[in-house]
Design a protein around this motif. Structure first.
Motif, short mmCIF file in Angstrom:
data_model
loop_
_atom_site.label_atom_id
_atom_site.label_comp_id
_atom_site.label_asym_id
_atom_site.label_seq_id
_atom_site.Cartn_x
_atom_site.Cartn_y
_atom_site.Cartn_z
N GLU A 95 6.56 6.89 2.30
CA GLU A 95 6.36 5.54 2.83
C GLU A 95 6.43 5.51 4.36
OE1 GLU A 95 8.02 5.07 -1.33
OE2 GLU A 95 8.43 6.33 0.43
N ARG A 96 7.39 6.23 4.93
CA ARG A 96 7.56 6.22 6.38
C ARG A 96 6.32 6.79 7.08
NH1 ARG A 96 12.24 5.87 9.19
NH2 ARG A 96 12.17 6.40 11.40
N GLN A 97 5.82 7.92 6.57
CA GLN A 97 4.63 8.53 7.16
C GLN A 97 3.42 7.59 7.05
OE1 GLN A 97 6.88 9.92 5.17
NE2 GLN A 97 6.74 12.17 5.12
N PHE A 98 3.33 6.85 5.94
CA PHE A 98 2.21 5.92 5.77
C PHE A 98 2.30 4.80 6.79
CE2 PHE A 98 0.12 2.18 3.96
CZ PHE A 98 -1.12 2.71 3.67
N PHE A 99 3.52 4.27 7.02
CA PHE A 99 3.71 3.22 8.02
C PHE A 99 3.25 3.71 9.39
CE2 PHE A 99 5.82 -0.80 7.12
CZ PHE A 99 6.05 -0.71 5.76
N GLU A 100 3.66 4.92 9.74
CA GLU A 100 3.30 5.47 11.05
C GLU A 100 1.79 5.68 11.16
OE1 GLU A 100 5.64 8.99 11.31
OE2 GLU A 100 7.52 7.92 11.75
N PHE A 101 1.19 6.12 10.06
CA PHE A 101 -0.27 6.33 10.04
C PHE A 101 -1.01 5.02 10.31
CE2 PHE A 101 -4.11 5.98 7.33
CZ PHE A 101 -4.93 6.87 8.03
N VAL A 102 -0.56 3.94 9.64
CA VAL A 102 -1.22 2.64 9.81
C VAL A 102 -1.04 2.14 11.24
CG1 VAL A 102 -1.21 0.23 9.09
CG2 VAL A 102 -1.02 2.03 7.38
N GLN A 124 0.83 -1.20 0.00
CA GLN A 124 0.00 0.00 0.00
C GLN A 124 0.86 1.25 0.00
OE1 GLN A 124 -3.19 -0.63 -0.13
NE2 GLN A 124 -4.32 1.22 0.39
N ALA A 125 1.97 1.20 0.73
CA ALA A 125 2.85 2.38 0.87
C ALA A 125 3.47 2.79 -0.47
CB ALA A 125 3.94 2.10 1.89
N ARG A 126 3.60 1.82 -1.39
CA ARG A 126 4.19 2.14 -2.70
C ARG A 126 3.35 3.14 -3.48
NH1 ARG A 126 5.13 -3.67 -2.89
NH2 ARG A 126 7.31 -4.10 -2.38
N GLN A 127 2.10 3.28 -3.10
CA GLN A 127 1.24 4.25 -3.77
C GLN A 127 1.56 5.68 -3.35
OE1 GLN A 127 -2.92 3.26 -3.38
NE2 GLN A 127 -2.54 1.07 -3.58
N TYR A 128 2.42 5.83 -2.33
CA TYR A 128 2.77 7.16 -1.83
C TYR A 128 4.29 7.33 -1.85
CZ TYR A 128 -1.94 6.43 -0.05
OH TYR A 128 -3.27 6.14 0.07
N PRO A 129 4.89 7.37 -3.05
CA PRO A 129 6.35 7.48 -3.15
C PRO A 129 6.88 8.69 -2.40
CG PRO A 129 5.28 7.97 -5.26
CD PRO A 129 4.24 7.40 -4.37
N GLY A 130 7.93 8.45 -1.60
CA GLY A 130 8.53 9.52 -0.82
C GLY A 130 7.87 9.73 0.52
#
Length: 444
Positions: free
Chosen positions: A387-394, A379-385
């Protein structure tokens, strides 16, 4: 605590809970006794503050906590004893709104219980798994497509006019109101006509251009152009064409294979064959899954919690409305009432969802940490650059975690059921598989 049943209709349940004033007082005293050893107060040694003083100082504050904890404990005890599992968060409200300290507390609790799921003889289910082998024609077709993507360009004959699909190498200078602007100039720029790389209307005007020609291209920047100072303005680009090249497909040889990381052409064909058959297997699994869900839907029947069906129907109606109105990206629109068709589909989804959850629970199906991590990475690949923020959000969002976990769990339950069911493999053509997949879309 007194519990009185007031509604028992289908899956709907309602109860009146009464917490006596004495129970609340006892709970407050219990909390004060627990905290007393650590409390210090002016004029008293630590742990020696009289209970009466503590109650006067902190009793009012602890009363709310005591009330909530007592009600929560009563609810948990009720669900343990009854075996009920609420379909959604129970609704809890005080009924004596004029309550004051020293009164008993009257609370009404209502919910819809999850239904009892009937046993299903999974071994009695017969399914068909479509198997498609990648034939030479399909491999050659995919290979030709790769060659097209790897095409090169060679110069046309001298004086030849550029055609759509040709590559034009040119210099250009863009001006707005006679003034050049930043980013509007380049030299030796290779542009494939018809690629849509430049703003609308630009590339079409270079069709017919010849090497050595100078040509003015007049275009208007879109109103929503990212550079605000250019948005909606007319610009003139003076273009000097240097070369006109025609596309040439790459040769189907070992050199082409090496461009795609293979040792030789045969190795590349083998990789293509494996990829095609993996795609066919994925499509065949979707057909198998639909067939299994249809069989399960026929085999089971039980009452459904109206709240779950209603919520699912509204979600379906809302999603389909947005599919029909892709230009609307927010939710600032009028409410969308579900139709009978939406409700019927919602009933199927809720029924199958509850059944699969029950089957998975009994089979002790679990989603591993590794599987969740992989899902988050995908899922994080949909937000290039980001990824870290997406991991934290999840990590901080339980609802998002559930959205990622649910399809993994469902697929694992489907695999479990297929292991117990009778699954017969049937070799079919690619066209037959495609028709079966199209039928899935028609029935969605």
């Amino acid at each position: 605590m007194q519990v009185t049943e007031t509604l028992n209709e289908g899956l709907k349940r309602a109860y009146e809970l009464m917490v006596t004033a004495q129970e609340l007082d006892d709970k407050v005293n219990e909390k004060l006794l627990e905290a007393q050893p650590e409390i210090e107060m002016k004029g008293f040694r630590k742990g020696k503050v009289p209970m009466a003083l503590l109650k006067k100082q902190f009793g009012q504050r602890l009363l709310g906590e005591a009330m909530q904890e007592t009600i929560d404990a009563a609810m948990n005890s009720h669900f343990e004893e009854s075996g009920d599992r609420p379909a959604m968060q129970p609704e809890v409200k005080m009924t004596n709104e004029d309550w004051k300290e020293g009164d008993d507390v009257n609370v009404e609790m209502s919910y819809e219980r999850l239904p009892d799921i009937p046993e299903v003889d999974l071994a009695s289910i017969s399914l068909e798994r479509m198997v498609v082998k990648a034939d030479d024609a399909s491999v050659d077709e995919a290979l030709t497509s790769l060659a097209e993507n790897a095409k090169d360009f060679k110069a046309r004959e001298e004086g030849a006019a550029a055609e759509d699909g040709d590559q034009v190498v040119f210099d250009f200078v863009g001006k707005v109101d006679g003034e050049a602007f930043d980013g509007g100039s380049a030299e030796d720029y290779p542009l494939v006509l018809g690629s849509g790389q430049f703003i609308p209307g630009f590339e079409e005007q270079l069709v017919g251009a010849k090497a050595g020609e100078e040509k003015d291209v007049t275009v208007t920047f879109p109103e929503e152009y990212q550079a605000e100072h250019l948005a909606g303005k007319e610009a003139v680009f003076t273009c000097t064409v240097k070369e006109v090249k025609q596309p040439v497909a790459a040769e189907l040889d070992d050199e082409l294979a090496k461009k795609f990381g293979s040792e030789d052409l045969e190795s590349l064909k083998g990789q293509i064959r494996e990829r095609l058959e993996a795609e066919y297997a994925g499509a065949a699994r979707a057909v198998l899954k639909r067939g299994l869900l249809d069989k399960l839907d026929e085999l089971v029947s039980f009452d459904l919690p109206p709240s779950l069906v209603d919520a699912e129907a509204k979600q379906i109606a809302h999603q389909l409305w947005h599919d029909e109105h892709p230009e609307v990206h927010d939710h600032n629109h009028e409410g969308i009432e579900p139709t009978e068709e939406h409700t019927k589909l919602a009933e199927r989804r809720v029924r199958l969802g509850l059944l699969l959850a029950e089957l998975g629970q009994k089979a002790e199906v679990e989603v591993t940490d590794a599987e969740m991590t992989q899902a988050i990475m995908n899922q994080a690949r949909q937000y290039p650059g980001q990824e870290r923020q997406f991991f934290e959000f999840v990590q901080q969002n339980a609802q998002m975690q559930q959205q990622l976990r649910a399809p993994i769990f469902e697929d694992k339950v489907i695999d479990y059921v297929c292991e117990l069911a009778k699954v017969e493999e049937k070799e079919v053509s690619k066209d037959e598989l495609e028709k079966a997949v199209e039928a899935l879309d028609d029935d969605a």
